[in-house]
Design a protein around this motif. Structure first.
Motif, PDB file in Angstrom:
ATOM      1  N   LEU A  50       0.846  -1.197   0.000  1.00 32.59           N
ATOM      2  CA  LEU A  50       0.000   0.000   0.000  1.00 32.59           C
ATOM      3  C   LEU A  50       0.883   1.249   0.000  1.00 32.59           C
ATOM      4  CD1 LEU A  50      -2.887  -1.043   2.426  1.00 32.59           C
ATOM      5  CD2 LEU A  50      -2.998  -0.750  -0.056  1.00 32.59           C
ATOM      6  N   PHE A  51       1.848   1.235  -0.924  1.00 34.62           N
ATOM      7  CA  PHE A  51       2.819   2.320  -1.048  1.00 34.62           C
ATOM      8  C   PHE A  51       3.060   2.532  -2.539  1.00 34.62           C
ATOM      9  CE2 PHE A  51       7.303   3.742   0.532  1.00 34.62           C
ATOM     10  CZ  PHE A  51       6.871   5.052   0.584  1.00 34.62           C
ATOM     11  N   TRP A  52       2.402   3.566  -3.130  1.00 37.43           N
ATOM     12  CA  TRP A  52       2.399   3.740  -4.579  1.00 37.43           C
ATOM     13  C   TRP A  52       2.580   5.208  -4.973  1.00 37.43           C
ATOM     14  CZ3 TRP A  52       2.162  -0.257  -8.065  1.00 37.43           C
ATOM     15  CH2 TRP A  52       1.941  -1.518  -7.499  1.00 37.43           C
ATOM     16  N   ALA A  53       3.086   5.390  -6.173  1.00 37.48           N
ATOM     17  CA  ALA A  53       3.180   6.722  -6.773  1.00 37.48           C
ATOM     18  C   ALA A  53       2.494   6.708  -8.119  1.00 37.48           C
ATOM     19  CB  ALA A  53       4.634   7.145  -6.936  1.00 37.48           C
ATOM     20  N   VAL A  54       1.834   7.818  -8.421  1.00 38.81           N
ATOM     21  CA  VAL A  54       1.285   8.074  -9.760  1.00 38.81           C
ATOM     22  C   VAL A  54       2.057   9.271 -10.298  1.00 38.81           C
ATOM     23  CG1 VAL A  54      -0.745   8.729 -11.097  1.00 38.81           C
ATOM     24  CG2 VAL A  54      -0.992   7.178  -9.144  1.00 38.81           C
ATOM     25  N   ASP A  55       2.888   9.023 -11.295  1.00 37.16           N
ATOM     26  CA  ASP A  55       3.823  10.018 -11.832  1.00 37.16           C
ATOM     27  C   ASP A  55       3.196  10.688 -13.047  1.00 37.16           C
ATOM     28  OD1 ASP A  55       6.159  11.417 -12.186  1.00 37.16           O
ATOM     29  OD2 ASP A  55       7.451   9.654 -12.065  1.00 37.16           O
ATOM     30  N   LEU A  56       3.051  12.009 -12.990  1.00 38.27           N
ATOM     31  CA  LEU A  56       2.442  12.745 -14.092  1.00 38.27           C
ATOM     32  C   LEU A  56       3.515  13.307 -15.022  1.00 38.27           C
ATOM     33  CD1 LEU A  56      -0.507  14.709 -12.461  1.00 38.27           C
ATOM     34  CD2 LEU A  56      -0.396  12.330 -13.222  1.00 38.27           C
ATOM     35  N   VAL A  57       3.240  13.239 -16.327  1.00 38.10           N
ATOM     36  CA  VAL A  57       4.170  13.745 -17.331  1.00 38.10           C
ATOM     37  C   VAL A  57       3.416  14.546 -18.378  1.00 38.10           C
ATOM     38  CG1 VAL A  57       5.898  11.918 -17.051  1.00 38.10           C
ATOM     39  CG2 VAL A  57       4.001  11.588 -18.666  1.00 38.10           C
ATOM     40  N   LYS A  58       4.112  15.497 -18.936  1.00 36.89           N
ATOM     41  CA  LYS A  58       3.559  16.292 -20.022  1.00 36.89           C
ATOM     42  C   LYS A  58       3.548  15.490 -21.319  1.00 36.89           C
ATOM     43  CE  LYS A  58       4.769  20.563 -19.925  1.00 36.89           C
ATOM     44  NZ  LYS A  58       5.534  21.837 -20.047  1.00 36.89           N
ATOM     45  N   ASN A  59       4.515  14.589 -21.443  1.00 37.73           N
ATOM     46  CA  ASN A  59       4.675  13.791 -22.657  1.00 37.73           C
ATOM     47  C   ASN A  59       5.139  12.398 -22.247  1.00 37.73           C
ATOM     48  OD1 ASN A  59       6.043  12.573 -24.998  1.00 37.73           O
ATOM     49  ND2 ASN A  59       5.740  14.554 -25.998  1.00 37.73           N
ATOM     50  N   GLN A  60       4.327  11.374 -22.557  1.00 41.78           N
ATOM     51  CA  GLN A  60       4.678  10.020 -22.148  1.00 41.78           C
ATOM     52  C   GLN A  60       5.946   9.522 -22.833  1.00 41.78           C
ATOM     53  OE1 GLN A  60       1.164   7.628 -22.885  1.00 41.78           O
ATOM     54  NE2 GLN A  60       0.467   7.857 -20.762  1.00 41.78           N
ATOM     55  N   LYS A  61       6.189   9.981 -24.044  1.00 42.83           N
ATOM     56  CA  LYS A  61       7.363   9.506 -24.789  1.00 42.83           C
ATOM     57  C   LYS A  61       8.656  10.082 -24.212  1.00 42.83           C
ATOM     58  CE  LYS A  61       9.264   9.102 -29.466  1.00 42.83           C
ATOM     59  NZ  LYS A  61       9.056   9.387 -30.921  1.00 42.83           N
ATOM     60  N   THR A  62       8.672  11.382 -23.968  1.00 44.68           N
ATOM     61  CA  THR A  62       9.892  12.020 -23.445  1.00 44.68           C
ATOM     62  C   THR A  62       9.983  11.952 -21.927  1.00 44.68           C
ATOM     63  OG1 THR A  62       8.863  14.205 -23.223  1.00 44.68           O
ATOM     64  CG2 THR A  62       9.832  13.644 -25.384  1.00 44.68           C
ATOM     65  N   LYS A  63       8.860  11.640 -21.269  1.00 46.92           N
ATOM     66  CA  LYS A  63       8.770  11.564 -19.809  1.00 46.92           C
ATOM     67  C   LYS A  63       8.995  12.928 -19.134  1.00 46.92           C
ATOM     68  CE  LYS A  63      10.429   6.795 -19.989  1.00 46.92           C
ATOM     69  NZ  LYS A  63      11.458   5.810 -19.528  1.00 46.92           N
ATOM     70  N   GLU A  64       8.769  13.989 -19.861  1.00 50.56           N
ATOM     71  CA  GLU A  64       8.937  15.331 -19.300  1.00 50.56           C
ATOM     72  C   GLU A  64       7.850  15.603 -18.267  1.00 50.56           C
ATOM     73  OE1 GLU A  64       8.765  20.054 -20.634  1.00 50.56           O
ATOM     74  OE2 GLU A  64       8.454  18.478 -22.127  1.00 50.56           O
ATOM     75  N   PRO A  65       8.219  15.962 -17.051  1.00 46.26           N
ATOM     76  CA  PRO A  65       7.203  16.249 -16.034  1.00 46.26           C
ATOM     77  C   PRO A  65       6.543  17.599 -16.275  1.00 46.26           C
ATOM     78  CG  PRO A  65       9.358  16.712 -15.159  1.00 46.26           C
ATOM     79  CD  PRO A  65       9.584  16.122 -16.532  1.00 46.26           C
ATOM     80  N   PHE A  66       5.371  17.795 -15.694  1.00 39.33           N
ATOM     81  CA  PHE A  66       4.723  19.096 -15.781  1.00 39.33           C
ATOM     82  C   PHE A  66       5.485  20.156 -15.001  1.00 39.33           C
ATOM     83  CE2 PHE A  66       1.098  16.366 -16.809  1.00 39.33           C
ATOM     84  CZ  PHE A  66       0.559  17.053 -17.884  1.00 39.33           C
ATOM     85  N   ASN A  67       6.045  19.748 -13.879  1.00 37.88           N
ATOM     86  CA  ASN A  67       6.715  20.714 -13.004  1.00 37.88           C
ATOM     87  C   ASN A  67       8.000  20.120 -12.447  1.00 37.88           C
ATOM     88  OD1 ASN A  67       3.467  21.265 -12.271  1.00 37.88           O
ATOM     89  ND2 ASN A  67       4.715  23.073 -12.713  1.00 37.88           N
ATOM     90  N   THR A  68       8.882  20.996 -12.024  1.00 42.68           N
ATOM     91  CA  THR A  68      10.114  20.608 -11.356  1.00 42.68           C
ATOM     92  C   THR A  68      10.159  21.297 -10.005  1.00 42.68           C
ATOM     93  OG1 THR A  68      11.393  22.462 -12.240  1.00 42.68           O
ATOM     94  CG2 THR A  68      11.272  20.455 -13.599  1.00 42.68           C
ATOM     95  N   TYR A  69      11.194  21.001  -9.230  1.00 42.63           N
ATOM     96  CA  TYR A  69      11.312  21.619  -7.916  1.00 42.63           C
ATOM     97  C   TYR A  69      11.460  23.138  -8.025  1.00 42.63           C
ATOM     98  CZ  TYR A  69      12.488  22.128  -3.002  1.00 42.63           C
ATOM     99  OH  TYR A  69      12.473  22.488  -1.672  1.00 42.63           O
ATOM    100  N   ALA A  70      12.056  23.606  -9.116  1.00 39.59           N
ATOM    101  CA  ALA A  70      12.185  25.057  -9.308  1.00 39.59           C
ATOM    102  C   ALA A  70      10.814  25.724  -9.348  1.00 39.59           C
ATOM    103  CB  ALA A  70      12.959  25.349 -10.593  1.00 39.59           C
ATOM    104  N   ASP A  71       9.818  25.030  -9.908  1.00 42.03           N
ATOM    105  CA  ASP A  71       8.459  25.563  -9.918  1.00 42.03           C
ATOM    106  C   ASP A  71       7.879  25.592  -8.506  1.00 42.03           C
ATOM    107  OD1 ASP A  71       8.448  25.783 -12.734  1.00 42.03           O
ATOM    108  OD2 ASP A  71       7.871  23.689 -12.936  1.00 42.03           O
TER     109      ASP A  71
END
Length: 459
Positions: free
Chosen positions: A374-395
């Motif tokens: 019962l320990f899971w992550a759902v990782d969001l990306v802007k583009n599934q192919k490049t795996k670019e996240p929507f945000n970074t820590y700088a945001d």
């Protein structure tokens, strides 16, 4: 003043919910955030997998607060243990012993990975890690700790210095303490050293070996067996046994930070058991009392314990082995056994995995789902192919609104609380959760993921 007069005075000064929020906001610091705009939810009650706000609204606690309330809210046995210890003995200095201390130590020998049999009690996970660093350095006579970049080990001076994630940055250059160096995390979805599993042969572990052999004075390697806040990253099965062999061959200690991954969360009492690996030092907290009272633990191997028979143990603090924290831990272990929560979590793991993979198949904004038990992550990306996240820590440290925070605000309005961090959600409910409650939490996330889907780049 009579008791009735005291009660009348108390009633007359009772705070409204608005006053509670205002006073808190004006006089307290909100952690890991800008203070402007902080509007904390006023919680007044809880039960099972739910918390209740001042307006009577119930929220499904889908991340067990801070991934810590493994027994859920209001477990009566733990509550009774707190009251009993308060009545019997509220405090004793660490140089004395108590019945609760002996009872807990006996139980720890039964549930910890075999071979860990000497204990130092703390009041938090960060304190446990601080103790581990000092013990490793005293035992080895060496200084350096190798940590990994994608990690979080606490907020005190030593543990934040050993934290790989950018929460360390605001403390630098002084915050990056002497003797802390960083290597790559194990993250097969997005490998930091651009390798591909399994062809890589676990190159990230080889990298750590290269560091050990080319650095002088290495005392220990520090890892979260399953990375927590930074993405619930589960290593491939070969990683931990290989790292154990590397540490043994080079004479370096292996420290496992199981503050978050311990106490049944992964479907084992401790995540290191997934790979049948025993660290030299194990640190934990959170689920040890289901967070009902603040307790941490630094457990060491017998060889380390034996060393201090004739060497000065130069560590301690006022609240070490505080009896008010120990008896609730006894009750927590007993309740976990009575309810069969480790076995139950192991059984629920595939159910959650199936539901989250179905969610991933529906939403272009989901790049990866990963976890155990019962320990899971759902990782969001802007583009599934490049795996670019929507945000970074700088945001996160700017005024920019994060996509995960926008979605979390919507799930909160719908009565489901889940922890969001930069570009992913941590799904880690109380271990007592039902399949129906799991479905409700995931369905609520499903409902609001369109916010991310609409911002995806699909080509």
């Amino acid at each position: 003043m009579t008791p009735n007069e005291t009660m009348t005075q108390s009633s007359a000064t009772e705070l409204t919910s608005e006053e509670v929020v205002r006073i808190t906001r004006e006089t307290n610091y909100g952690t890991w955030r800008f203070q402007k705009g902080w509007n904390p939810l006023h919680i007044v009650d809880s039960e099972g997998c739910y918390i209740i706000d001042a307006n009577g609204k119930r929220y499904l606690d889908f991340s067990a607060q801070l991934m810590c309330m493994n027994l859920g809210h209001k477990n009566q046995a733990v509550i009774d243990s707190i009251a009993k210890q308060a009545q019997d003995l509220a405090y004793a200095l660490p140089g004395y012993t108590t019945t609760a201390r002996a009872e807990l130590s006996k139980l720890l020998l039964e549930v910890l990975p075999k071979g860990l049999n000497k204990f130092f009690f703390t009041t938090s996970g960060t304190d446990a890690n601080e103790a581990a660093f000092k013990i490793a350095r005293m035992y080895t006579g060496k200084t350096k700790i190798i940590a990994r970049y994608r990690s979080y080990h606490g907020s005190t001076a030593g543990s934040i210095a050993a934290t790989g994630d950018p929460r360390r940055w605001s403390m630098e250059p002084r915050g990056k303490g002497p003797g802390i160096i960083f290597g790559p995390e194990v993250h097969c979805y997005k490998c930091p050293i651009k390798h591909t599993y399994p062809e890589c042969g676990i190159a990230c572990a080889d990298y750590l070996e290269h560091m050990i052999r080319n650095e002088s004075d290495v005392a220990a390697v520090l890892v979260e067996p399953i990375v927590g806040t930074n993405g619930v990253i589960v290593p491939p099965p070969e990683y931990m046994p290989k790292l154990r062999r590397i540490c043994d061959e080079t004479g370096v200690l292996l420290i496992a930070d199981e503050v978050m991954s311990g106490w049944g969360r992964s479907g084992e009492w401790f995540a290191m058991n997934l790979w049948d690996v025993t660290p030299d030092i194990l640190c934990t907290a959170k689920g040890i009392t289901s967070a009902y009272v603040p307790l941490g633990l630094c457990a060491t191997s017998e060889k380390i314990g034996d060393f201090f028979q004739d060497h000065y143990f130069a560590h301690g603090h006022t609240y070490e082995a505080h009896p008010m924290t120990l008896l609730p831990a006894v009750a927590t272990i007993q309740e976990m056994r009575r309810l069969g929560l480790v076995e139950r979590t192991r059984k629920l793991g595939p159910f959650v995995e199936e539901k989250l993979n179905t969610l991933k198949s529906k939403h272009p904004s989901i790049g990866d789902v990963r976890g155990k038990g019962l320990f899971w992550a759902v990782d969001l990306v802007k583009n599934q192919k490049t795996k670019e996240p929507f945000n970074t820590y700088a945001d996160k440290v700017s005024s920019k609104a994060l996509v995960v925070d926008q979605i979390a605000a919507k799930t909160l309005a719908d009565g489901v609380i889940m922890q969001a961090w930069v570009s992913h959600f941590v799904i880690a409910p109380p271990l007592i959760i039902t399949e129906e409650e799991i479905e409700r939490g995931i369905d609520t996330l499903d409902k609001h993921l369109h916010i991310a889907d609409e911002q995806c780049v699909t080509n």
